[in-house]
Design a protein around this motif. Structure first.
Motif, mmCIF file in Angstrom:
data_model
loop_
_atom_site.group_PDB
_atom_site.id
_atom_site.type_symbol
_atom_site.label_atom_id
_atom_site.label_comp_id
_atom_site.label_asym_id
_atom_site.label_seq_id
_atom_site.Cartn_x
_atom_site.Cartn_y
_atom_site.Cartn_z
ATOM 1 N N TRP A 1 0.837 -1.206 0.000
ATOM 2 C CA TRP A 1 0.000 0.000 0.000
ATOM 3 C C TRP A 1 0.871 1.254 0.000
ATOM 4 C CZ3 TRP A 1 -3.236 -1.536 4.947
ATOM 5 C CH2 TRP A 1 -3.662 -2.857 4.830
ATOM 6 N N SER B 1 9.488 4.466 9.118
ATOM 7 C CA SER B 1 8.362 3.565 8.819
ATOM 8 C C SER B 1 7.090 4.092 9.461
ATOM 9 C CB SER B 1 8.639 2.166 9.367
ATOM 10 O OG SER B 1 8.598 2.201 10.784
ATOM 11 N N GLY B 2 5.978 3.546 9.025
ATOM 12 C CA GLY B 2 4.696 3.924 9.606
ATOM 13 C C GLY B 2 4.638 3.559 11.081
ATOM 14 N N VAL C 1 3.808 6.210 14.117
ATOM 15 C CA VAL C 1 2.684 6.080 15.060
ATOM 16 C C VAL C 1 3.223 6.026 16.480
ATOM 17 C CG1 VAL C 1 0.763 4.623 15.813
ATOM 18 C CG2 VAL C 1 1.196 4.924 13.374
ATOM 19 N N PHE D 1 -5.168 -0.779 13.765
ATOM 20 C CA PHE D 1 -3.808 -1.317 13.729
ATOM 21 C C PHE D 1 -2.886 -0.114 13.868
ATOM 22 C CE2 PHE D 1 0.047 -2.575 11.309
ATOM 23 C CZ PHE D 1 0.475 -3.568 12.174
ATOM 24 N N LEU D 2 -1.964 -0.205 14.817
ATOM 25 C CA LEU D 2 -1.133 0.969 15.086
ATOM 26 C C LEU D 2 0.344 0.687 14.849
ATOM 27 C CD1 LEU D 2 -2.928 2.252 18.317
ATOM 28 C CD2 LEU D 2 -3.382 2.862 15.939
ATOM 29 N N GLY D 3 0.642 -0.360 14.094
ATOM 30 C CA GLY D 3 2.048 -0.612 13.774
ATOM 31 C C GLY D 3 2.543 -1.895 14.393
ATOM 32 N N GLU E 1 -7.611 5.786 14.047
ATOM 33 C CA GLU E 1 -7.169 5.152 12.789
ATOM 34 C C GLU E 1 -8.422 5.039 11.929
ATOM 35 O OE1 GLU E 1 -7.375 2.522 10.253
ATOM 36 O OE2 GLU E 1 -6.709 0.991 11.664
ATOM 37 N N SER F 1 -6.906 -0.272 8.234
ATOM 38 C CA SER F 1 -6.041 -1.417 8.515
ATOM 39 C C SER F 1 -6.663 -2.733 8.087
ATOM 40 C CB SER F 1 -5.761 -1.474 10.008
ATOM 41 O OG SER F 1 -6.899 -1.969 10.669
ATOM 42 N N ASN G 1 -3.852 8.384 12.927
ATOM 43 C CA ASN G 1 -2.922 7.464 12.268
ATOM 44 C C ASN G 1 -3.300 7.420 10.793
ATOM 45 O OD1 ASN G 1 -1.486 5.412 11.173
ATOM 46 N ND2 ASN G 1 -2.360 3.788 12.439
ATOM 47 N N VAL H 1 -1.217 6.507 8.330
ATOM 48 C CA VAL H 1 -0.188 5.742 7.603
ATOM 49 C C VAL H 1 -0.778 5.106 6.352
ATOM 50 C CG1 VAL H 1 1.325 3.726 7.761
ATOM 51 C CG2 VAL H 1 1.248 5.377 9.639
ATOM 52 N N THR H 2 -1.941 4.479 6.517
ATOM 53 C CA THR H 2 -2.569 3.833 5.362
ATOM 54 C C THR H 2 -3.589 4.736 4.694
ATOM 55 O OG1 THR H 2 -2.194 1.614 6.158
ATOM 56 C CG2 THR H 2 -4.065 1.907 4.719
ATOM 57 N N LYS I 1 3.885 5.113 4.387
ATOM 58 C CA LYS I 1 3.511 4.449 3.134
ATOM 59 C C LYS I 1 3.555 5.361 1.893
ATOM 60 C CE LYS I 1 0.840 0.742 5.290
ATOM 61 N NZ LYS I 1 1.548 -0.471 4.981
HETATM 62 C C1 LIG Z 1 -3.079 1.647 9.822
HETATM 63 C C2 LIG Z 1 -1.619 1.289 9.860
HETATM 64 N N1 LIG Z 1 -0.808 1.883 10.756
HETATM 65 C C3 LIG Z 1 0.514 1.630 10.814
HETATM 66 C C4 LIG Z 1 1.109 0.723 9.968
HETATM 67 C C5 LIG Z 1 2.567 0.444 10.081
HETATM 68 O O1 LIG Z 1 3.280 0.926 9.000
HETATM 69 P P1 LIG Z 1 4.681 0.279 8.588
HETATM 70 O O2 LIG Z 1 4.379 -1.091 8.064
HETATM 71 O O3 LIG Z 1 5.246 1.210 7.547
HETATM 72 O O4 LIG Z 1 5.525 0.218 9.793
HETATM 73 C C6 LIG Z 1 0.309 0.069 9.020
HETATM 74 C C7 LIG Z 1 0.889 -0.922 8.093
HETATM 75 O O5 LIG Z 1 0.247 -1.595 7.341
HETATM 76 C C8 LIG Z 1 -1.094 0.350 8.966
HETATM 77 O O6 LIG Z 1 -1.917 -0.239 8.089
#
Ligand SMILES: Cc1ncc(COP(=O)(O)O)c(C=O)c1O
Length: 383
Positions: free
Chosen positions: A39, A96-97, A101, A124-126, A168, A172, A202, A204-205, A231
């Motif tokens: 993603w 990274s995500g 977070v 999902f927080l990582g 979030e 996720s 959050n 990230v996604t 991401k």
């Molecule tokens: C909602 C969410 N937060 C955090 C993350 C973590 O990101 P990363 O895989 O870049 O560490 C993800 C990864 O899929 C995610 O979907």
């Protein structure tokens, strides 16, 4: 591949090159990427402008060390804060995500001085830190699916002890592509803020156009104090960001926070993020992604109408999924798609196929997928 640690499923080991939504294997066979890597490649693989910006920065300086942020880092921070609507805020670039977070959650806890945070059970927080394993003394987990009436559902939530609402917005895998209702989200954010807490988004996604808007929180009447990005921000290059309003930044800095890692504010990651944002803006990719996402979802809904083994087609923007009915398993359709040159994703727990393609995917590739899904589902129904 005897030296690659098997800490996850490995399906294919000879992808050699990629362009936009096409990934090619060692025999030159084309696969349509419906997952954007993990993603990440929201603007497609090997975007020429982003590659050029990376090469340009490589020729200058890739890494300086955390004590020496450059003008490129400042430019990238300004670009990130601008798209978040936090123009006078502050930002740190990470890798990274998960790291972003984690940084945001720790930052919020320092600002509020309260270790307890509220998030949805489906968030999902990582992969590591406080968001990975959610202990009861740090997390109040709310199951929004079980909340018919927000007032009733929030009765008993210890808002006086909660420092942070980590929101979030439904991106996720563990959430199964279900989006928490706006009234509930807005009510939680208001009550956390009333009690002196803050809101962390959050993204990230759900960020970088994935949901049809720049950010997932923009589907709600909520303005975060702090946001985690990852991401799509690097379009495949590992750069993430923790961004916050000026007020939150000043409160955090006043706590004497020290946070250091090797690649913090690397000019190379920042040059990538800055160019990604420029390409997004100039190409109108948030709006174009929303349009192709609507077309994609229509296609999935048509497939659902034709086959009783499909329970539901759902999604938001370019976060899309098809929930199947047993005895048909999503894993089987996923493998069928891969054999036919389509890289999708699936979740066993929801018996769901997931599609998170680059926003740059063309209609013809979407139609190819629908044709292939049609054939696989017809076979599954016994012809
Ligand atoms: C909602 C969410 N937060 C955090 C993350 C973590 O990101 P990363 O895989 O870049 O560490 C993800 C990864 O899929 C995610 O979907």
């Amino acid at each position: 591949m005897r030296h690659i640690l098997e800490c996850h499923e490995i399906l294919k080991t000879d992808f050699t090159r990629a362009r936009n939504c096409s990934v090619f294997d060692s025999e030159g066979r084309r696969y349509i990427d419906l997952e954007s890597g993990t993603w990440c490649t929201a603007l497609g693989h090997g975007h020429p402008r982003i590659n050029r910006a990376i090469r340009r920065q490589l020729r200058l300086i890739a890494h300086t060390g955390y004590r020496y942020p450059t003008a490129m880092v400042e430019d990238a921070a300004r670009a990130v804060l601008d798209i978040l609507g936090m123009a006078d805020g502050r930002c740190v670039f990470l890798c990274s995500g998960s790291e972003a977070v984690e940084f945001c959650v720790q930052a919020a806890r320092r600002i509020t001085g309260r270790p307890l945070s509220l998030t949805f059970k489906s968030s999902f927080l990582g992969s590591f830190g406080s968001g990975g394993a959610k202990s009861a003394d740090e997390w109040h987990l709310l199951d929004w699916n079980a909340c018919a009436d927000p007032d009733e559902c929030l009765r008993g939530v210890p808002f006086d002890r909660i420092g942070t609402f980590v929101f979030e917005p439904g991106g996720s895998g563990i959430g199964g592509l279900q989006f928490p209702p706006a009234v509930l989200v807005e009510s939680i954010a208001a009550r956390v803020k009333e009690a002196g807490g803050i809101v962390v988004a959050n993204e990230v996604t759900t960020g970088m156009g994935r949901t049809g808007r720049w950010f997932g929180f923009q589907h709600y009447g909520v303005r975060p104090d702090i946001a985690a990005l990852g991401k799509g921000l690097g379009n495949g290059y590992p750069v993430s960001a923790a961004a916050m309003t000026r007020e939150a930044a000043e409160m955090l800095e006043a706590t004497g926070l020290r946070y250091v890692q090797s690649h913090q504010n690397d000019p190379l990651g920042c040059a990538t993020a800055r160019e990604v944002i420029a390409v997004f803006k100039e190409g109108g990719w948030v709006e174009r992604g929303a349009a192709i996402g609507a077309h994609f979802l229509d296609g999935l809904k048509e497939v659902k109408e034709r086959y009783s083994l499909v329970k539901e087609a759902r999604g938001r923007g370019m976060l899309l999924g098809l929930e199947l009915r047993p005895p048909l398993r999503a894993a089987r359709v996923f493998r069928g798609l891969l054999d036919r040159g389509f890289i999708a994703n699936y979740y066993d727990s929801f018996n769901m196929l997931r599609f998170d393609p680059p926003l740059t995917i063309g209609r013809r590739d979407v139609e190819r997928l629908m044709g292939c899904l049609d054939g696989l589902l017809r076979d599954a129904h016994g012809g």
